[in-house]
Design an enzyme around this catalytic site. Structure first.
Site, PDB file in Angstrom:
ATOM      1  N   CYS A  53     -14.107   2.787  -8.532  1.00  0.00           N
ATOM      2  CA  CYS A  53     -12.501   3.197  -7.825  1.00  0.00           C
ATOM      3  C   CYS A  53     -11.686   2.303  -9.179  1.00  0.00           C
ATOM      4  O   CYS A  53     -10.384   2.788  -8.458  1.00  0.00           O
ATOM      5  CB  CYS A  53     -12.398   1.252  -6.568  1.00  0.00           C
ATOM      6  SG  CYS A  53     -14.342   1.371  -5.857  1.00  0.00           S
ATOM      7  N   CYS A  56      -9.356   5.455 -10.027  1.00  0.00           N
ATOM      8  CA  CYS A  56      -7.882   5.715  -9.138  1.00  0.00           C
ATOM      9  C   CYS A  56      -6.602   5.080  -8.517  1.00  0.00           C
ATOM     10  O   CYS A  56      -5.867   4.834  -9.309  1.00  0.00           O
ATOM     11  CB  CYS A  56      -8.513   6.813  -8.119  1.00  0.00           C
ATOM     12  SG  CYS A  56      -8.881   8.162  -7.617  1.00  0.00           S
ATOM     13  N   HIS A  57      -6.975   3.302  -8.563  1.00  0.00           N
ATOM     14  CA  HIS A  57      -6.512   2.833  -8.415  1.00  0.00           C
ATOM     15  C   HIS A  57      -6.181   1.767  -9.227  1.00  0.00           C
ATOM     16  O   HIS A  57      -5.378   0.500  -9.512  1.00  0.00           O
ATOM     17  CB  HIS A  57      -7.228   1.853  -7.401  1.00  0.00           C
ATOM     18  CG  HIS A  57      -7.220   2.009  -6.297  1.00  0.00           C
ATOM     19  ND1 HIS A  57      -6.739   2.407  -5.007  1.00  0.00           N
ATOM     20  CD2 HIS A  57      -8.338   2.804  -5.548  1.00  0.00           C
ATOM     21  CE1 HIS A  57      -7.122   3.499  -4.560  1.00  0.00           C
ATOM     22  NE2 HIS A  57      -8.245   3.306  -4.521  1.00  0.00           N
ATOM     23  N   MET A 107      -7.742  10.520  -0.243  1.00  0.00           N
ATOM     24  CA  MET A 107      -9.402   9.624  -0.548  1.00  0.00           C
ATOM     25  C   MET A 107     -10.810   9.730  -0.472  1.00  0.00           C
ATOM     26  O   MET A 107     -11.016  10.340   1.450  1.00  0.00           O
ATOM     27  CB  MET A 107      -9.244   7.952  -0.564  1.00  0.00           C
ATOM     28  CG  MET A 107     -10.098   6.935  -1.012  1.00  0.00           C
ATOM     29  SD  MET A 107     -10.625   5.519  -0.533  1.00  0.00           S
ATOM     30  CE  MET A 107     -11.136   4.407  -0.076  1.00  0.00           C
ATOM     31  N   HIS A 343      -1.040  12.712 -14.985  1.00  0.00           N
ATOM     32  CA  HIS A 343      -3.187  13.035 -15.067  1.00  0.00           C
ATOM     33  C   HIS A 343      -3.744  13.756 -16.253  1.00  0.00           C
ATOM     34  O   HIS A 343      -3.201  13.630 -17.254  1.00  0.00           O
ATOM     35  CB  HIS A 343      -3.435  13.006 -13.471  1.00  0.00           C
ATOM     36  CG  HIS A 343      -4.172  12.995 -13.540  1.00  0.00           C
ATOM     37  ND1 HIS A 343      -5.285  11.510 -13.071  1.00  0.00           N
ATOM     38  CD2 HIS A 343      -5.968  13.957 -13.037  1.00  0.00           C
ATOM     39  CE1 HIS A 343      -6.004  11.645 -13.106  1.00  0.00           C
ATOM     40  NE2 HIS A 343      -6.673  13.222 -12.768  1.00  0.00           N
ATOM     41  N   HIS A 385      -3.231  19.005  -9.194  1.00  0.00           N
ATOM     42  CA  HIS A 385      -4.627  17.880  -9.767  1.00  0.00           C
ATOM     43  C   HIS A 385      -4.834  20.368 -10.349  1.00  0.00           C
ATOM     44  O   HIS A 385      -5.897  20.724 -10.094  1.00  0.00           O
ATOM     45  CB  HIS A 385      -5.553  17.978  -8.901  1.00  0.00           C
ATOM     46  CG  HIS A 385      -6.627  17.128 -10.206  1.00  0.00           C
ATOM     47  ND1 HIS A 385      -7.999  18.040 -10.591  1.00  0.00           N
ATOM     48  CD2 HIS A 385      -6.856  16.055 -10.469  1.00  0.00           C
ATOM     49  CE1 HIS A 385      -8.255  16.888 -11.214  1.00  0.00           C
ATOM     50  NE2 HIS A 385      -8.430  15.912 -11.190  1.00  0.00           N
TER      51      HIS A 385
END
Ligand code: DHE
Length: 565
Positions: A53, A56-57, A107, A343, A385
């Site tokens: 997790c 991403c978070h 997600m 990113h 992406h």
């Protein structure tokens, strides 16, 4: 393995003396009405959170590619309601459902990754207050540094007969290894123990060394000249990391390596051939909106060919750093404002402009490494992406760089500038989206090669099994629709399994005649890399081996060394 034994396994693993578990150990006071967890449950949840997790978070759960997961909105209000002061609250049931089924926001569903017990546990865990992990200083970095084969004891010439240009360094995600596969014979030449869930491999300017960075911050240096290529140096640059490169500017080739850390938010400059740490630089600071952020993680890093500089992209602040490594004692940095959250990205064909996804802003930021300025902020469809993207000459619009999207059903083509007079007529298109090719959401990587007429795109994050297991191929003379959608899982001949065999990361052979695609399934399932003939799109070889578990990213030595994509 039963669900219960998987959870038991996770619990057992969690109490192992992992540096990381220790790193996340400093408990904070819990809010009174947060679900309570036993110490073992908490340790297990922390481990899962880190592995599945945090990327991403964020470890502080402030959100980036993924949503904010702080208790102020994960936890129901004291009276059990799902609204408080106009803020939506999630609560246990809703969180379990999101974890199980995924969301339209991108997600993935975790019901084929986590057991129902683990899903319940994680839903509870993210309603508690996040612990703040400890810092990691220069001294700790230095203490972790290991020279396994000193420079003077390394080979003076290549000691094996492998065609090194065509070696693929393949991430074996769930075993903490990379496989070095001979692209000519398709044989695995070496499986090397590395950090946990290696993220990327990058090549030295010389093409001799592979730098491999694990999610746990362990950086390994592999010498391809050894009879059996192996790790010659190692260092832990942080607790959580994704990026590495070397110095590539003329006169500085491989003098330095640089690796970016997610936690703590910092980057480390090292000697290129020993990985001896030389300097740690924090990336904490203000976002492009002028707010302080405690966790601005280092996303992609590349080395400029035009100046002795690295382009270091800071995710949460949206700031792109140009770090001049010509004098690391008196480090000069240019800070370029772009957008959030930065990113991954790659070079345009001229290698003057670096294009990076600002995924939450649905933008691509282009940096001009010659002028040291932002060249453009291009609006795109949702959640670009690119991986490193793909460059080719469009029949109508000239040189373009392509990105796929996690959150939209297109591949975006952006016109890029060129000094070549034959492309002068396309100038008015530069930095505009000139075409959106119809694809499906859940794309992660796109690829082409200067010698190919094909363009490949995967869709491993698509919720539809069939699409996640397939790739689409376009003929670049006519980009109106894919010439073929290839079901890679079916082509592999592997047995059906519960876990989706996600077809991920197309990568070309050095000569541009083959495309390699990983099938990323469950840890206990048989995995494969399927090799396609790029001209005929027919399967050439299925590489499968009991030792090759969960292959994901593949990095061809020549193409990675020369940034060919
Ligand atoms: Fe990646 C590149 C971060 C999940 C496979 N990934 C990158 C880069 C970053 C990043 C910052 C750019 C590095 C560079 O160029 O210097 N990735 C993250 C995450 O934070 C995220 C979303 C969640 C996490 O916990 O890591 C994430 N990435 C994944 C995966 O789940 C993938 C598909 C499988 C895996 O092995 O983990 C994955 N990421 C890759 C690959 C690249 C990459 C193969 C390099 C692409 C290339 O061609 O260069």
């Amino acid at each position: 393995m039963t669900m219960q034994s998987r959870l038991a396994n996770t619990l057992r693993l969690a109490v192992l003396p992992l540096a990381l578990a220790g790193a996340f150990g400093a408990a904070h006071a819990q809010e009174a009405d947060a679900p309570s967890l036993t110490p073992d449950e908490k340790a297990a949840a922390k481990k899962i959170y880190f592995e599945r997790c945090a990327g991403c978070h964020g470890v502080l759960r402030k959100g980036a590619t993924g949503k904010n997961l702080e208790p102020h909105w994960t936890k129901k209000a004291a009276d059990g309601s799902t609204q408080e002061g106009g803020t939506l609250k999630l609560g246990q049931k809703r969180l379990e459902s999101i974890l199980k089924n995924g969301t339209e926001g991108g997600m993935v569903n975790f019901d084929d990754i986590l057991t129902p017990e683990e899903i319940t546990l994680m839903a509870k865990y993210i309603q508690t207050t996040p612990d703040v992990p400890p810092e990691y200083s220069f001294k700790e970095t230095l203490d972790s540094w290991k020279i396994i084969v000193p420079v003077d004891q390394r080979p003076k010439k290549q000691m094996n007969k492998i065609n090194l240009n065509n070696v693929f360094s393949v991430t074996l995600r769930d075993t903490g290894e990379v496989a070095l596969i001979d692209g000519d014979t398709k044989e695995i030449r070496s499986i090397v123990k590395t950090g946990y869930a290696v993220h990327i491999s990058r090549l030295s300017a010389s093409g001799r060394y592979v730098y491999v960075i694990g999610r746990d911050g362990r950086l390994s240096l592999i010498d391809l000249w050894m009879e059996k290529p192996a790790v010659v140096a190692e260092v832990k640059i942080g607790f959580d990391a994704r990026s590495v490169d070397t110095s590539k500017f003329k006169g500085f080739e491989d003098k330095y390596a640089v690796a970016g850390s997610y936690w703590p938010p910092q980057y480390v400059i090292m000697d290129g051939d020993t990985l001896k740490p030389l300097k740690v630089v924090s990336t904490r600071g203000m976002t492009v909106d002028g707010e302080y952020h405690p966790e601005p993680r280092v996303a992609s890093i590349v080395s400029s060919f035009i100046k002795p500089e690295w382009v270091i992209n800071i995710k949460e602040t949206g700031q792109i750093l140009l770090v001049d490594y010509s004098d690391i004692k008196n480090l000069k940095t240019t800070t370029i404002e772009s957008a959030k959250f930065l990113h991954d990205g790659g070079w345009d064909a001229s290698k003057r402009y670096f294009l990076v996804a600002a995924n939450a802003s649905n933008k691509i930021a282009a940096v001009d490494t010659k002028t040291g300025k932002l060249a453009a902020l291009v609006d795109t469809a949702k959640i670009p992406h690119p991986g490193r993207g793909a460059n080719f000459v469009h029949p109508k619009f000239g040189p373009v760089w392509a990105t796929g999207h996690l959150g939209a059903d297109v591949v975006t083509l952006i016109s890029t500038p060129s000094d070549d007079p034959k492309f002068a007529k396309y100038k008015s298109h530069n930095w505009k989206v000139v075409q959106e090719m119809k694809h499906v959401p859940g794309n992660l990587f796109v690829k082409t090669h200067p010698k190919s007429k094909h363009f490949w795109a995967d869709a491993p994050q698509n919720p539809d099994k069939e699409l996640a297991e397939s790739v689409a191929v376009w003929n670049m003379d006519d980009l109106s629709k894919p010439v073929k959608v290839i079901n890679v899982a079916k082509d592999s001949g592997l047995p059906e399994t519960k876990a989706v065999k996600r077809a991920v990361h197309p990568e070309y052979s050095a000569d541009g005649t083959e495309v390699w695609i990983s099938l990323w399934g469950g840890k206990t399932d048989q995995s494969a890399i399927v090799v396609y003939d790029d001209k005929t799109l027919a399967v050439k070889k299925v590489i499968t081996d009991p030792k090759m578990i969960t292959p994901t990213g593949k990095f061809n030595v020549y193409n990675t060394q020369h940034d060919i994509y």
